[in-house]
Every structure is written in structure tokens, then in C-alpha cells.
Design a protein around this motif. Structure first.
Motif, mmCIF file in Angstrom:
data_model
loop_
_atom_site.group_PDB
_atom_site.id
_atom_site.type_symbol
_atom_site.label_atom_id
_atom_site.label_comp_id
_atom_site.label_asym_id
_atom_site.label_seq_id
_atom_site.Cartn_x
_atom_site.Cartn_y
_atom_site.Cartn_z
ATOM 1 N N ASP A 1 34.182 -1.143 59.515
ATOM 2 C CA ASP A 1 35.112 -0.234 58.845
ATOM 3 C C ASP A 1 36.544 -0.753 58.933
ATOM 4 O O ASP A 1 36.823 -1.792 59.523
ATOM 5 C CB ASP A 1 34.964 1.200 59.365
ATOM 6 N N ARG A 2 37.460 -0.007 58.340
ATOM 7 C CA ARG A 2 38.858 -0.447 58.271
ATOM 8 C C ARG A 2 39.548 -0.475 59.628
ATOM 9 O O ARG A 2 40.633 -1.037 59.761
ATOM 10 C CB ARG A 2 39.621 0.440 57.299
ATOM 11 N N PHE A 3 38.927 0.124 60.646
ATOM 12 C CA PHE A 3 39.483 0.095 61.994
ATOM 13 C C PHE A 3 38.871 -1.021 62.837
ATOM 14 O O PHE A 3 39.239 -1.193 63.991
ATOM 15 C CB PHE A 3 39.259 1.448 62.677
ATOM 16 N N GLY A 4 37.894 -1.743 62.271
ATOM 17 C CA GLY A 4 37.244 -2.835 62.981
ATOM 18 C C GLY A 4 35.978 -2.442 63.713
ATOM 19 O O GLY A 4 35.371 -3.273 64.387
ATOM 20 N N VAL A 5 35.548 -1.192 63.596
ATOM 21 C CA VAL A 5 34.334 -0.723 64.265
ATOM 22 C C VAL A 5 33.121 -1.120 63.428
ATOM 23 O O VAL A 5 33.122 -0.971 62.203
ATOM 24 C CB VAL A 5 34.365 0.811 64.459
ATOM 25 N N SER A 6 32.082 -1.634 64.091
ATOM 26 C CA SER A 6 30.855 -2.054 63.408
ATOM 27 C C SER A 6 29.834 -0.925 63.380
ATOM 28 O O SER A 6 29.659 -0.207 64.367
ATOM 29 C CB SER A 6 30.246 -3.268 64.113
ATOM 30 N N TRP A 7 29.167 -0.819 62.238
ATOM 31 C CA TRP A 7 28.163 0.213 62.001
ATOM 32 C C TRP A 7 26.891 -0.434 61.470
ATOM 33 O O TRP A 7 26.964 -1.419 60.742
ATOM 34 C CB TRP A 7 28.667 1.213 60.957
ATOM 35 N N GLN A 8 25.760 0.124 61.819
ATOM 36 C CA GLN A 8 24.488 -0.256 61.213
ATOM 37 C C GLN A 8 24.033 0.934 60.370
ATOM 38 O O GLN A 8 23.710 1.987 60.914
ATOM 39 C CB GLN A 8 23.443 -0.560 62.281
ATOM 40 N N ILE A 9 24.059 0.761 59.068
ATOM 41 C CA ILE A 9 23.673 1.819 58.136
ATOM 42 C C ILE A 9 22.256 1.481 57.686
ATOM 43 O O ILE A 9 22.053 0.622 56.813
ATOM 44 C CB ILE A 9 24.635 1.891 56.929
ATOM 45 N N VAL A 10 21.284 2.125 58.293
ATOM 46 C CA VAL A 10 19.884 1.739 58.085
ATOM 47 C C VAL A 10 18.991 2.949 57.823
ATOM 48 O O VAL A 10 19.321 4.071 58.219
ATOM 49 C CB VAL A 10 19.350 0.957 59.307
ATOM 50 N N PRO A 11 17.843 2.715 57.185
ATOM 51 C CA PRO A 11 16.887 3.813 57.009
ATOM 52 C C PRO A 11 16.338 4.248 58.368
ATOM 53 O O PRO A 11 16.105 3.414 59.246
ATOM 54 C CB PRO A 11 15.768 3.199 56.162
ATOM 55 N N SER B 1 32.074 0.691 54.955
ATOM 56 C CA SER B 1 32.181 -0.756 54.785
ATOM 57 C C SER B 1 33.519 -1.123 54.165
ATOM 58 O O SER B 1 33.815 -0.758 53.029
ATOM 59 C CB SER B 1 31.044 -1.286 53.913
ATOM 60 N N ALA B 2 34.334 -1.846 54.930
ATOM 61 C CA ALA B 2 35.663 -2.228 54.461
ATOM 62 C C ALA B 2 35.941 -3.718 54.633
ATOM 63 O O ALA B 2 37.011 -4.191 54.262
ATOM 64 C CB ALA B 2 36.727 -1.419 55.211
ATOM 65 N N VAL B 3 34.989 -4.460 55.201
ATOM 66 C CA VAL B 3 35.182 -5.887 55.451
ATOM 67 C C VAL B 3 33.959 -6.613 54.888
ATOM 68 O O VAL B 3 32.990 -6.861 55.604
ATOM 69 C CB VAL B 3 35.352 -6.170 56.961
ATOM 70 N N PRO B 4 33.970 -6.959 53.592
ATOM 71 C CA PRO B 4 32.783 -7.533 52.954
ATOM 72 C C PRO B 4 32.199 -8.752 53.664
ATOM 73 O O PRO B 4 30.977 -8.915 53.713
ATOM 74 C CB PRO B 4 33.280 -7.903 51.554
ATOM 75 N N GLY C 1 46.841 1.777 68.055
ATOM 76 C CA GLY C 1 47.769 2.650 67.354
ATOM 77 C C GLY C 1 47.177 3.478 66.236
ATOM 78 O O GLY C 1 47.904 4.209 65.570
ATOM 79 N N SER C 2 45.868 3.388 66.002
ATOM 80 C CA SER C 2 45.284 4.132 64.879
ATOM 81 C C SER C 2 44.234 5.156 65.316
ATOM 82 O O SER C 2 43.418 5.588 64.510
ATOM 83 C CB SER C 2 44.660 3.151 63.878
ATOM 84 N N ALA C 3 44.266 5.579 66.570
ATOM 85 C CA ALA C 3 43.253 6.518 67.074
ATOM 86 C C ALA C 3 43.260 7.834 66.303
ATOM 87 O O ALA C 3 42.207 8.340 65.910
ATOM 88 C CB ALA C 3 43.447 6.776 68.572
ATOM 89 N N ARG C 4 44.416 8.387 66.063
ATOM 90 C CA ARG C 4 44.501 9.673 65.353
ATOM 91 C C ARG C 4 43.936 9.530 63.935
ATOM 92 O O ARG C 4 43.131 10.344 63.483
ATOM 93 C CB ARG C 4 45.949 10.150 65.313
ATOM 94 N N PHE D 1 37.669 -4.586 68.684
ATOM 95 C CA PHE D 1 36.242 -4.375 68.471
ATOM 96 C C PHE D 1 35.592 -5.667 67.995
ATOM 97 O O PHE D 1 36.236 -6.495 67.356
ATOM 98 C CB PHE D 1 36.024 -3.299 67.400
ATOM 99 N N ASN D 2 34.317 -5.823 68.318
ATOM 100 C CA ASN D 2 33.535 -6.910 67.730
ATOM 101 C C ASN D 2 32.103 -6.417 67.528
ATOM 102 O O ASN D 2 31.746 -5.322 67.944
ATOM 103 C CB ASN D 2 33.609 -8.188 68.577
ATOM 104 N N GLU D 3 31.294 -7.243 66.886
ATOM 105 C CA GLU D 3 29.951 -6.832 66.504
ATOM 106 C C GLU D 3 28.979 -6.690 67.661
ATOM 107 O O GLU D 3 27.855 -6.231 67.461
ATOM 108 C CB GLU D 3 29.388 -7.817 65.469
#
Length: 156
Positions: free
Chosen positions: A115-125, A102-105, A15-18, A78-80
Motif C-alpha cells: 500500500d501507499r504506506f509501505g505495508v504489504s498485504w496478501q489479497i487471496v481467496p 495496491s499502490a506499488v505495482p 509521520g503517517s500513522a494518523r 516496512f518490508n515484505e
């Protein structure tokens, strides 16, 4: 002759795609919502019940990469095991994306965040391999949540 296919990540939201498309397009440069198709009338199929105004097919571009999405309901989450890598040029870029995504410490580790939608990100150099040459660097990185380049460089 077989053509080279375009591979496009596709995300299933509950329900949060938009909202997700709009948010990601604000976060990433060279981004835009390309298309939004809403669910057809509920009378056409039982799967459309309660989906009025929701997205059956969304197309958007993040940093030049095409994505697709839909509002599919709560059946899949979503999962990691799937994440998107954001290769950053410097600490300022890492800080920028980390602050916005980052929304889930409790999910933060080694440059990974959720993130707040549950999507995992790798923020790396972008040059992460150069920061992982010594055992001390690897050990330090394993204790970091957000990657801090200076800390890893000091251990080279």
C-alpha cells in the motif's frame, strides 16, 4: 494460571500513522480508531523533539482485529517479510481490496501488494488451497499479480 494473551500487530510509521489509521478504517468494515495519544512536550525527552502533533500510541481495529501504531520516524521501514493476509470470499472482494491497497505495482506478485504506506498485504481467496492442486494452477498463480480465481479454476 497463565492467561491467554492478546497478540496485537503494531506498526511503525514515519509521520503517517494518523493518515494510515483513517485510511485503513475506511477500507475495512468493522473498523474504527480506538485511541490516539500524541507525543508529549519536546522538553521532556530528546526523542520527542520535532514530534509535536504526531502519534506516540495509536490503537485501532481493522475487521475486528486490534492494531497499534506510532510515528517513530524514518529509522525502520516496512518490508515484505511481514504482511497481512486478507482472505476474500470471492473475486469481487479480491478486486475491492486490491484496488484500495495496491499502490506499488512493482511489488505485486501472487496476490501480494504494497500500500501507499509501505505495508504489504496478501489479497487471496479464502479457499486458496483448492486453487493450488495442479502444477498448471501453481504455474499460473506464479504469473499473476492480482489473483484471478476464474483463471485458476479453469486449470483444475
Amino acid at each position: 494460571m497463565i492467561r491467554t494473551p492478546q497478540i496485537r500487530p503494531f506498526l511503525w510509521f514515519d509521520g503517517s500513522a494518523r493518515e494510515a489509521m483513517q485510511y485503513y478504517c475506511e477500507v475495512f468494515p468493522d473498523s474504527r480508531i480506538d485511541r490516539i495519544d500524541e507525543y508529549p512536550a519536546a522538553e521532556l525527552d530528546e526523542h520527542f523533539e520535532g514530534m509535536s502533533g504526531k502519534i506516540i500510541n495509536g490503537e485501532f481495529t481493522l475487521a475486528g482485529q486490534p492494531f497499534g501504531c506510532l510515528d517513530g520516524g524514518p529509522y525502520f521501514t516496512f518490508n515484505e517479510s511481514i504482511s497481512f493476509v486478507v482472505a476474500c470470499a470471492d473475486q469481487a472482494e479480491i478486486d475491492y481490496y486490491w484496488e484500495r491497497l495496491s499502490a506499488v505495482p512493482e511489488s505485486e506478485q501472487c496476490g501480494w501488494c504494497k500500500d501507499r504506506f509501505g505495508v504489504s498485504w496478501q489479497i487471496v481467496p479464502a479457499h486458496m488451497e483448492r486453487l493450488m492442486k495442479t502444477p498448471a494452477q501453481v504455474q499460473a498463480m506464479m504469473k499473476q499479480k492480482k489473483i484471478v480465481i476464474a483463471e485458476l479454476e479453469a486449470l483444475a
